[in-house]
Design a protein around this motif. Structure first.
Motif, PDB file in Angstrom:
ATOM      1  N   TYR A  71      -3.131   8.872   5.143  1.00 28.86           N
ATOM      2  CA  TYR A  71      -2.586   7.533   5.378  1.00 28.86           C
ATOM      3  C   TYR A  71      -1.668   7.539   6.597  1.00 28.86           C
ATOM      4  CZ  TYR A  71       0.191   3.349   5.105  1.00 28.86           C
ATOM      5  OH  TYR A  71       0.820   2.180   5.450  1.00 28.86           O
ATOM      6  N   ASN A  86      -1.303  11.369   1.431  1.00 29.00           N
ATOM      7  CA  ASN A  86      -0.260  10.720   2.225  1.00 29.00           C
ATOM      8  C   ASN A  86      -0.405  11.024   3.715  1.00 29.00           C
ATOM      9  OD1 ASN A  86       2.187   9.385   0.516  1.00 29.00           O
ATOM     10  ND2 ASN A  86       1.177  10.975  -0.690  1.00 29.00           N
ATOM     11  N   THR A 130       0.834  -1.206   0.000  1.00 28.04           N
ATOM     12  CA  THR A 130       0.000   0.000   0.000  1.00 28.04           C
ATOM     13  C   THR A 130       0.865   1.251   0.000  1.00 28.04           C
ATOM     14  OG1 THR A 130      -1.784  -1.121   1.200  1.00 28.04           O
ATOM     15  CG2 THR A 130      -1.770   1.287   1.261  1.00 28.04           C
ATOM     16  N   SER A 181       2.003   8.992  -6.087  1.00 31.77           N
ATOM     17  CA  SER A 181       2.225  10.410  -5.790  1.00 31.77           C
ATOM     18  C   SER A 181       3.368  10.962  -6.636  1.00 31.77           C
ATOM     19  CB  SER A 181       2.547  10.588  -4.304  1.00 31.77           C
ATOM     20  OG  SER A 181       1.477  10.159  -3.500  1.00 31.77           O
ATOM     21  N   LEU A 212       1.061   4.083  -2.893  1.00 30.37           N
ATOM     22  CA  LEU A 212       0.763   5.473  -2.551  1.00 30.37           C
ATOM     23  C   LEU A 212       1.932   6.387  -2.906  1.00 30.37           C
ATOM     24  CD1 LEU A 212      -1.178   7.491  -1.236  1.00 30.37           C
ATOM     25  CD2 LEU A 212      -0.174   6.893   0.976  1.00 30.37           C
TER      26      LEU A 212
END
Length: 231
Positions: free
Chosen positions: A216, A213, A14, A22, A18
């Motif tokens: 997360y 981010n 994950t 990005s 991510l």
């Protein structure tokens, strides 16, 4: 070879998705809108890498945040966002230094790559918001003196930035939430800047990536907090 495998397995799938996603959108927006703004590109790549490392509780993330603050201050100066420049160079960067020291001094069970999470009391939270109010008022007059563009959102950015760096220093999982609110304010600021100069669209995309981010990061820290408390 073993060290390479350990490095590769440090991030989850994950986190890799991510981070790489990005990076892709940041580089893509730079290629389309960034023109020759390599400073913005460098700052964005360093910033998003900092956040994903912070999500792991890794002090290197704080070191990268210090570098990002310096570069972002320069970018803000180029568009007369003196509020952002003063905030990041005069507050976020110095407090990130203290946060780095704090994280290095509080490793989780001696692990240099993971900080020990911390909970702050309600009394401290009240004091934190009181300090944030004072900082906001002081910076408002400083920004007004600099004739800062879009002074209202710039002042709000000061408040959210202070809360974010304070909570980071105190190793609270909620620092990511404060940064997420700050990201929203910065997206608004750079959307306004992009209406005048399209090269700043890449900066807007940067903070949109930061927002995802940071969300997360909060989830990751809550899991880390639960794991550490159960060990």
């Amino acid at each position: 070879m073993k060290k390479f495998k350990n490095l590769f397995s440090y991030f989850s799938k994950t986190e890799y998705i991510l981070w790489l996603t990005s990076l892709f959108f940041i580089v893509s927006s730079f290629c389309v809108f960034g023109r020759d703004s390599y400073l913005s590109l460098g700052a964005s790549l360093i910033g998003v890498t900092s956040i994903i490392l912070n999500a792991k509780g890794n002090p290197i993330g704080q070191l990268l945040m210090i570098i990002f603050s310096l570069l972002y201050g320069m970018i803000s100066y180029s568009f007369s966002y003196y509020g952002e420049m003063v905030t990041y160079l005069g507050m976020t960067m110095p407090m990130s230094v203290f946060a780095l020291i704090s994280w290095l001094r509080h490793p989780y069970k001696g692990k240099k790559a993971e900080v020990q999470t911390n909970r702050i009391s309600r009394k401290e939270v009240t004091g934190m918001f009181f300090l944030a109010g004072i900082v906001t008022v002081v910076f408002y007059f400083i920004l007004e003196g600099f004739h800062t563009a879009n002074i209202v959102p710039s002042t709000v950015s000061v408040t959210t930035s202070f809360l974010a760096v304070y909570l980071t220093f105190r190793r609270s999982p909620y620092f990511s939430i404060a940064y997420a609110f700050n990201d929203i304010v910065l997206i608004m600021l750079w959307v306004l800047a992009s209406m005048e100069e399209t090269e700043y669209i890449s900066v807007t995309v940067c903070f949109a990536a930061f927002l995802l981010n940071d969300i997360y990061g909060f989830i990751s820290w809550k899991k880390m907090e639960k794991r550490q408390n159960s060990d």
